[in-house]
Design a protein around this motif. Structure first.
Motif, PDB file in Angstrom:
ATOM      1  N   GLY A   1       0.819  -1.215   0.000  1.00  0.00           N
ATOM      2  CA  GLY A   1       0.000   0.000   0.000  1.00  0.00           C
ATOM      3  C   GLY A   1       0.845   1.254   0.000  1.00  0.00           C
ATOM      4  N   ALA A   2       1.941   1.249   0.749  1.00  0.00           N
ATOM      5  CA  ALA A   2       2.834   2.407   0.764  1.00  0.00           C
ATOM      6  C   ALA A   2       3.491   2.606  -0.586  1.00  0.00           C
ATOM      7  N   ILE A   3       3.875   1.498  -1.243  1.00  0.00           N
ATOM      8  CA  ILE A   3       4.507   1.616  -2.563  1.00  0.00           C
ATOM      9  C   ILE A   3       3.516   2.175  -3.571  1.00  0.00           C
ATOM     10  N   MET A   4       2.272   1.689  -3.545  1.00  0.00           N
ATOM     11  CA  MET A   4       1.272   2.192  -4.491  1.00  0.00           C
ATOM     12  C   MET A   4       0.985   3.663  -4.244  1.00  0.00           C
ATOM     13  N   ALA A   5       0.912   4.059  -2.966  1.00  0.00           N
ATOM     14  CA  ALA A   5       0.670   5.477  -2.674  1.00  0.00           C
ATOM     15  C   ALA A   5       1.827   6.335  -3.180  1.00  0.00           C
ATOM     16  N   MET A   6       3.065   5.838  -2.997  1.00  0.00           N
ATOM     17  CA  MET A   6       4.219   6.582  -3.488  1.00  0.00           C
ATOM     18  C   MET A   6       4.192   6.688  -5.006  1.00  0.00           C
ATOM     19  N   LEU A   7       3.856   5.582  -5.690  1.00  0.00           N
ATOM     20  CA  LEU A   7       3.820   5.608  -7.149  1.00  0.00           C
ATOM     21  C   LEU A   7       2.718   6.523  -7.663  1.00  0.00           C
TER      22      LEU A   7
END
Length: 529
Positions: free
Chosen positions: A115-121
């Motif tokens: 979830g953190a990676i998707m939010a960053m992307l």
């Protein structure tokens, strides 16, 4: 008196200094929390400080923790801090005595889940899209049949073999491979450098410049494909002057380079298919087109020959077309000798008439007339030149007379001006002498100054024991002021008899000595002597 002072209570607790207490707290916190993993959202990050250290905070819904990354650790971080990114920070808890606060010294950063990676992307995609890097008008169509194909991928994986195999099946082309790591911390910088390296090749150089680029990688997890979503890779793909095909992962995998590339391929094999056509199909299409072209040209030639034969039957014969012009030519040939004789006679008559007009006597008369007119014009020109010279001579004479008259008047006027300026200067000098304070000193007044040379304008400004300087017309006298009697009125004017009023001397002691001051003040204060 000792009974009135309360005794202080006796305590067995030792006294701590602030530094000792801060050091004890620091050791306690560091011993209790050696290495910890803290999950939170990065807040207040504005990039590395000028010293190279990074300062920010980790926060959640109810708490906030200060964080610092030292310069030596920042360069080794696999994941760089970004504002709003949810991470897991690994480090040690310590205190900062200068602010009486505690903080975490971060040694490593990790993503806090997918979830953190998707939010960053998503945040990075929104920011780069706002810059126009994903705009459709920036995209270009790859060439139909490139001569050289550049591939950015790992040289040891199955991807490059699939691409080469597919290219050899469809249409063999020259392939240049720029080897990069397709996973890990160095993936993004290496891919960006490869794209820029291919674009830096000079056309016609020893290493041919590719006509199309393929950035390829096989499938993998979201973390494995993060290198192709690096901001440097996206910017390099958007800046590429060579058309770029993105083929990262499987069809369902999405990276940010897919949005910046000119074409997105679902797989590396599909990218090879998009780069070149099928050679057999292309040859068949060319042969079919050639056959249709030959048949069309044959049918067109046959139709043109039929049309030509039809038109040829409608055209008249050559004798019919030339009959009238031939007849006209014969008639003209019959009239030509007579016309030539008549033309020669007419020109001979004109020559005879011109010969009569150009006899020697006539030419002599013409020359005499031209000479007479030239003599008249020369006489008028000579008279005009003499008149013009006389007029200039007269103007010069009048100008000389005016100059001599003005020169004769200039000397008396200059003497009068100097005399008038001298009288005005004498009057100003006398006025300055009358207004000078030295004239007032000559009439019996004195100028009082303090030790710094500043004029004193009132007795209230003089303190007892203050050093004074008294300037008279013939020199300076130093003095020390005594105590002034407040009951003694200060004299303000001379007595009617003309003698100066007596000053009060009770309670005043003065010492005086003569001295000379080199530069008296420009605006003195005068007191009656």
């Amino acid at each position: 008196m000792s009974d009135l002072i309360p005794e202080s209570p006796v305590s067995n607790a030792p006294d701590w200094t602030v530094s000792e207490l801060s050091g004890a707290l620091k050791r306690t916190v560091e011993d209790a929390f050696g290495h910890v993993r803290v999950r939170g959202e990065i807040s207040g990050y504005r990039g590395p400080h000028s010293s190279g250290h990074a300062y920010f905070s980790l926060k959640d819904t109810t708490a906030r923790l200060d964080a610092v990354v030292w310069k030596t650790s920042f360069s080794r971080l696999k994941l760089k801090p970004e504002e709003g990114l949810e991470v897991v920070a690994i480090g040690r808890i310590t205190t900062f005595p200068g602010k009486s606060s505690y903080q975490i010294v971060i040694e490593q950063l990790e993503y806090a889940g997918a979830g953190a990676i998707m939010a960053m992307l998503e945040e990075r995609k929104r920011r780069l899209a706002a810059e126009g890097l994903f705009a459709p008008e920036r995209k270009r169509r790859p060439p139909f049949l490139p001569r050289v194909i550049g591939v950015v991928t790992s040289p040891t994986g199955a991807v490059i073999r699939d691409i080469l195999h597919r290219l050899s099946d469809r249409f063999p082309r020259r392939v240049l491979v720029w080897p990069v790591r397709v996973q890990g911390d160095t993936c993004g910088p290496e891919v960006a450098a490869a794209i820029r390296g291919f674009n830096a090749l000079a056309p016609g150089g020893p290493i041919p410049r590719p006509d199309v680029l393929i950035v390829a990688r096989g499938g993998g997890s979201l973390e494995d494909l993060l290198g192709f979503s690096d901001e440097a890779v996206v910017r390099a793909a958007a800046e590429s002057a060579i058309p770029l095909i993105s083929a990262v992962g499987h069809e369902t995998d999405v990276t940010l380079i897919d949005f910046a590339a000119d074409v997105r391929a679902p797989t590396p094999t599909a990218a090879a298919e998009m780069a070149v056509p099928v050679r057999g199909e292309l040859l068949a299409a060319i042969q079919a087109g050639g056959a249709r072209l030959s048949a069309t040209m044959a049918r067109a030639g046959e139709r043109r020959r039929a049309d030509l034969r039809s038109l040829a039957r409608l055209l008249p014969s050559a004798d019919t077309l030339l009959a009238v012009p031939r007849q006209r030519l014969d008639l003209a040939a019959g009239r030509l000798p007579r016309a030539l004789k008549a033309n020669a006679a007419a020109h001979r008559l004109q020559l005879t008439r011109a010969e009569g007009r150009l006899s020697p006597h006539r030419l002599t008369q013409l020359v005499a007339g031209r000479r007479e007119r030239f003599t008249l014009v020369a006489g008028r020109l000579d008279a005009a030149l003499r008149a013009n010279a006389n007029a200039h001579r007269e103007r010069i004479h009048r100008a000389r007379e005016r100059f001599e008259g003005q020169h004769a008047r200039l000397d008396p006027a200059w003497r009068r001006l100097l005399a008038e300026r001298g009288r005005r200067l004498d009057a100003i000098g006398k006025l300055m002498g009358a207004l000078s304070y030295r004239g007032v000193l000559a009439r019996g007044f004195a100028l009082v100054r303090d030790a710094d040379g500043q004029p004193l304008r009132s007795a209230a400004a003089i303190a007892g024991g203050q050093a004074l300087d008294l300037e008279f017309a013939d020199g300076h006298v130093g003095a020390v002021a005594g105590e002034r009697d407040p009951d003694t009125p200060r004299p303000t004017a001379a007595s009617p008899s003309g003698s100066p009023p007596k000053r009060a001397t009770r309670g005043r002691v003065a010492k005086a000595e003569a001295k000379t001051l080199p530069n008296p003040p420009a605006q003195p204060t005068l007191f009656d002597d």
